[in-house]
Motif scaffolding. Sequence first.
Motif, mmCIF file in Angstrom:
data_model
loop_
_atom_site.group_PDB
_atom_site.id
_atom_site.type_symbol
_atom_site.label_atom_id
_atom_site.label_comp_id
_atom_site.label_asym_id
_atom_site.label_seq_id
_atom_site.Cartn_x
_atom_site.Cartn_y
_atom_site.Cartn_z
ATOM 1 N N LYS A 177 43.648 77.624 46.679
ATOM 2 C CA LYS A 177 43.741 77.521 48.274
ATOM 3 C C LYS A 177 44.332 76.348 48.830
ATOM 4 N N PRO A 178 45.085 76.799 49.677
ATOM 5 C CA PRO A 178 46.015 75.340 50.182
ATOM 6 C C PRO A 178 44.862 74.542 51.030
ATOM 7 N N SER A 179 45.053 73.177 50.565
ATOM 8 C CA SER A 179 44.307 72.469 51.291
ATOM 9 C C SER A 179 44.973 71.572 52.350
ATOM 10 N N VAL A 180 46.259 71.413 52.106
ATOM 11 C CA VAL A 180 46.997 70.760 53.381
ATOM 12 C C VAL A 180 47.747 71.839 54.000
ATOM 13 N N LEU A 181 47.691 71.652 55.406
ATOM 14 C CA LEU A 181 48.378 72.816 56.192
ATOM 15 C C LEU A 181 49.835 72.266 56.270
ATOM 16 N N LYS A 184 55.471 63.608 53.311
ATOM 17 C CA LYS A 184 55.398 62.599 52.390
ATOM 18 C C LYS A 184 54.186 62.007 52.777
ATOM 19 N N GLU A 185 53.212 61.623 52.095
ATOM 20 C CA GLU A 185 51.964 60.596 52.570
ATOM 21 C C GLU A 185 52.588 59.445 53.107
ATOM 22 N N LYS A 186 51.673 58.840 53.942
ATOM 23 C CA LYS A 186 51.912 57.571 54.744
ATOM 24 C C LYS A 186 53.320 57.489 55.314
ATOM 25 N N VAL A 187 54.081 58.524 55.494
ATOM 26 C CA VAL A 187 55.116 58.629 56.059
ATOM 27 C C VAL A 187 55.071 59.383 57.376
ATOM 28 N N LYS A 188 55.581 59.069 58.531
ATOM 29 C CA LYS A 188 55.476 59.789 59.812
ATOM 30 C C LYS A 188 55.505 61.179 59.804
ATOM 31 N N ARG A 189 54.725 62.279 60.249
ATOM 32 C CA ARG A 189 54.990 63.595 60.101
ATOM 33 C C ARG A 189 56.294 63.987 60.417
ATOM 34 N N ARG A 190 56.910 64.718 59.824
ATOM 35 C CA ARG A 190 58.324 65.136 60.243
ATOM 36 C C ARG A 190 58.106 66.517 60.953
ATOM 37 N N ILE A 191 58.851 66.758 61.984
ATOM 38 C CA ILE A 191 59.074 68.016 62.705
ATOM 39 C C ILE A 191 60.247 68.669 62.276
ATOM 40 N N PHE A 192 61.318 67.956 61.915
ATOM 41 C CA PHE A 192 62.511 68.699 61.208
ATOM 42 C C PHE A 192 62.654 68.617 59.831
#
Length: 147
Positions: free
Chosen positions: A56-60, A74-82
């Motif tokens: 079951k995927p835990s992270v979307l 990547k954790e602790k890195v700003k969420r990328r959108i591209f």
Amino acid sequence: MTEQQKSVIKTLRQQNFSYNAIANTLGLTVSTVKSYCQRSGLAGNRKEACRSNHLKPSVLPSFCRCCGKQITQKEKVKRRIFCTDECRITWWNSHLEQVKRRNPHTVNCLCCGKEFTYYGPNPQKFCSHPCYIKHRYEGVTYVAETV
Ligand SMILES: [Zn+2]
Ligand SMILES: [Zn+2]
């Protein structure tokens, strides 16, 4: 809804995500996602999916806003959108209107004193190129009248 969003919905449904989670990821309403799934035969098969998919995927996952490819955050890195720089540039190039609406600055032209608006992070001093030339080569500088 774009073709890209549709394919993302399909992928996420296959990975067992709820309408809610999908709607959040794509910034759509739950009812939009739900009705699309119902129309496309993507609804109601979650139980089956659970059985065939034990993990079951835990992270979307997130998806490139440009090409729709899945992005590994990547954790602790700003969420990328591209997914890549190329995609980022391509997307912004095709959404120049949205770029323009960011950070408008209203300043007075250093040469003619006219008020003008520029966009983006680079400060501009002149309302037009001729004004820049005039200032640069003829030394024309607007002096605000002091009362
Ligand atoms: Zn991409
Ligand atoms: Zn000017």
